[in-house]
Design a protein around this motif. Structure first.
Motif, PDB file in Angstrom:
ATOM      1  N   GLY A  62      21.438  15.052  83.942  1.00 14.38           N
ATOM      2  CA  GLY A  62      20.886  15.919  84.968  1.00 14.38           C
ATOM      3  C   GLY A  62      20.893  15.366  86.380  1.00 14.38           C
ATOM      4  O   GLY A  62      20.473  16.052  87.310  1.00 14.38           O
ATOM      5  N   PHE A  63      21.350  14.129  86.564  1.00 13.59           N
ATOM      6  CA  PHE A  63      21.392  13.516  87.886  1.00 13.59           C
ATOM      7  C   PHE A  63      22.728  12.803  88.089  1.00 13.59           C
ATOM      8  O   PHE A  63      23.334  12.319  87.140  1.00 13.59           O
ATOM      9  CB  PHE A  63      20.315  12.420  88.031  1.00 13.59           C
ATOM     10  N   SER A  64      23.143  12.659  89.357  1.00 13.43           N
ATOM     11  CA  SER A  64      24.183  11.695  89.669  1.00 13.43           C
ATOM     12  C   SER A  64      23.534  10.313  89.700  1.00 13.43           C
ATOM     13  O   SER A  64      22.345  10.182  89.977  1.00 13.43           O
ATOM     14  CB  SER A  64      24.816  11.996  91.027  1.00 13.43           C
ATOM     15  N   VAL A  65      24.310   9.283  89.406  1.00 13.24           N
ATOM     16  CA  VAL A  65      23.799   7.914  89.348  1.00 13.24           C
ATOM     17  C   VAL A  65      24.781   6.994  90.065  1.00 13.24           C
ATOM     18  O   VAL A  65      25.980   6.991  89.737  1.00 13.24           O
ATOM     19  CB  VAL A  65      23.641   7.438  87.880  1.00 13.24           C
ATOM     20  N   LYS A  66      24.282   6.222  91.039  1.00 15.29           N
ATOM     21  CA  LYS A  66      25.174   5.298  91.748  1.00 15.29           C
ATOM     22  C   LYS A  66      25.444   4.089  90.866  1.00 15.29           C
ATOM     23  O   LYS A  66      24.516   3.413  90.414  1.00 15.29           O
ATOM     24  CB  LYS A  66      24.555   4.867  93.078  1.00 15.29           C
ATOM     25  N   THR A  67      26.721   3.838  90.604  1.00 19.15           N
ATOM     26  CA  THR A  67      27.114   2.744  89.717  1.00 19.15           C
ATOM     27  C   THR A  67      27.721   1.565  90.460  1.00 19.15           C
ATOM     28  O   THR A  67      27.740   0.453  89.949  1.00 19.15           O
ATOM     29  CB  THR A  67      28.146   3.240  88.677  1.00 19.15           C
ATOM     30  N   ASP A  68      28.240   1.785  91.657  1.00 19.88           N
ATOM     31  CA  ASP A  68      28.923   0.725  92.410  1.00 19.88           C
ATOM     32  C   ASP A  68      28.709   1.008  93.894  1.00 19.88           C
ATOM     33  O   ASP A  68      29.342   1.900  94.462  1.00 19.88           O
ATOM     34  CB  ASP A  68      30.403   0.714  92.061  1.00 19.88           C
ATOM     35  N   VAL A  69      27.811   0.234  94.532  1.00 20.71           N
ATOM     36  CA  VAL A  69      27.452   0.484  95.923  1.00 20.71           C
ATOM     37  C   VAL A  69      28.650   0.279  96.845  1.00 20.71           C
ATOM     38  O   VAL A  69      28.920   1.114  97.725  1.00 20.71           O
ATOM     39  CB  VAL A  69      26.273  -0.419  96.355  1.00 20.71           C
ATOM     40  N   ALA A  70      29.378  -0.811  96.670  1.00 20.53           N
ATOM     41  CA  ALA A  70      30.520  -1.082  97.540  1.00 20.53           C
ATOM     42  C   ALA A  70      31.581   0.004  97.417  1.00 20.53           C
ATOM     43  O   ALA A  70      32.114   0.493  98.417  1.00 20.53           O
ATOM     44  CB  ALA A  70      31.115  -2.445  97.217  1.00 20.53           C
TER      45      ALA A  70
END
Length: 406
Positions: A339-347
């Protein structure tokens, strides 16, 4: 250097003030946006709240703190929480086939060739599961994608919303349409969350709006969130605008004439809610707190952690598995949970933030995120379609993260 008096919850308020300055000079004064409302909170404390511009340009009404906004796809996380509440009660398992609860979906097929209503199809490689719905790996789509013969059928049948559409009719029509791909084999933004809303009704025995009120809205004190704006609150309802070439906008939905102001029969768990910044903040803060607010728990801590893990195969990001080009989040370095987007790699994302940040946005350019690492959240409200008109979401993150001092 700034004095301690300008620090709230570890955020420099003089730096946060750049948000309003940026929105005013870059978007409001040039006539790119009608009005904005921005809330930034950390450690359960609102550090920044800024209202500017017009909620209704034609009537010269300024944005107020209690302005009602169409949050569109920011409905999706609420529906996903509702469904996972039922998961916590043992009502279903994520790998359950959807046809266990929607029998007419037992023989879903995958598109091979043809146009509506005459399609050539092939068998799915495995049945669609409830997790496929929650993660948009179901093979369903949206008519507005304008990409395939399948989404053309959605448009022909007006399955993105329109006169006469109900959840029951959506489910019935989808039982006869082919999928874009076999479930679990790709990612495509879709009506999947509307189907999740239908499953909430099936599993709970309650109409979706009643379920939301009893199990999410009332416990959290969300008294200004609805599928239909009550007559006595229409004066607080914002107008919605459509982007037009040349960085201008035109009226798309007059609040006095809007379908959102009359009972329309379509309880869209994917995009049907109207809310205020304070109401949506109650929901966001409950999530930021691990599932509860002021003693009212709407979801278990471990369940919520499970929901904002990346559920894409092999921890891949959206560009690797997506077949469509549209999403409510930049693709790079971003996965998807329940149900959400999830940040997996900030760079890789090329936008400041933290690994594990999660959230979503709406079609009229609204957006929210929650950063569990920094205990930081943001809600941005405006009313401009489409959400891809400007890169405001990334710009806001750059300013907000630049204001962290501890």
């Amino acid at each position: 250097m700034t004095s301690d008096s300008s620090i709230i919850a570890g955020l420099d308020t003089t730096r946060l003030a750049r948000i309003g300055e940026h929105l005013q000079s870059r978007y409001l004064e040039p006539g790119k946006l009608p009005g904005t409302l921005t809330l930034v909170a950390r450690r359960g404390e609102i550090a920044y709240l800024d209202m500017r511009g017009q909620m209704d340009v034609e009537r010269d009404k300024p944005v107020q703190r209690d302005t009602l906004f169409r949050v569109y796809s920011m409905t999706k996380p609420i529906t996903s929480i509702a469904l996972m509440q039922l998961y916590e009660q043992g009502r279903f398992l994520l790998d359950d086939p959807v046809h266990k609860y929607i029998p007419s979906w037992k023989n879903l097929q995958v598109y091979k060739a043809g146009v509506h209503p005459t399609f050539m199809t092939t068998a799915v490689s495995r049945p669609m599961t409830i997790r496929d719905l929650l993660t948009h790996q179901s093979g369903l789509t949206y008519g507005f994608m304008n990409r395939t013969n399948v989404d053309a059928a959605y448009r022909a049948l007006k399955l993105d919303g329109g006169p006469g559409l109900t959840l029951e009719r959506l489910i019935d029509e989808l039982s006869r349409l082919p999928l874009e791909f076999s479930p679990g084999s790709a990612w495509n933004y879709s009506v999947s969350t509307d189907v999740c809303g239908y499953l909430v009704q099936v599993l709970s025995g309650m109409e979706l709006t009643d379920y939301f009120v009893e199990h999410i809205f009332r416990p959290l004190g969300m008294t200004d969130t609805f599928f239909t704006v009550p007559a006595d609150r229409i004066d607080r309802f914002a107008a919605c605008y459509q982007y037009k070439p040349g960085d201008r906008f035109t009226l798309q939905d007059d609040p006095q004439q809007s379908n959102f102001t009359r009972a329309h029969g379509y309880l869209s768990g994917g995009g049907g809610l109207v809310s205020t910044v304070d109401d949506y903040y109650r929901f966001v803060q409950a999530l930021a707190n691990g599932g509860e607010l002021n003693g009212a728990r709407i979801i278990g801590r471990k369940t919520l952690e499970f929901m904002h893990m990346n559920h894409l195969p092999d921890n891949q990001d959206l560009p690797t598995v997506s077949v469509g080009s549209f999403s409510e989040t930049p693709y790079e370095g971003t996965g998807f949970g329940l149900g959400f987007s999830v940040k997996t790699d900030v760079a890789k994302s090329q936008t400041n933030g933290s690994t594990g940040e999660y959230g979503w946005g709406g079609m009229a350019s609204t957006n929210f995120f929650i950063d569990p690492v920094e205990d930081l959240s943001m809600i941005f409200m405006t009313q401009l379609i489409p959400s891809s008109s400007y890169a405001i979401r990334q710009e806001l993150r750059a300013i907000i993260y630049g204001a962290l001092v501890d």
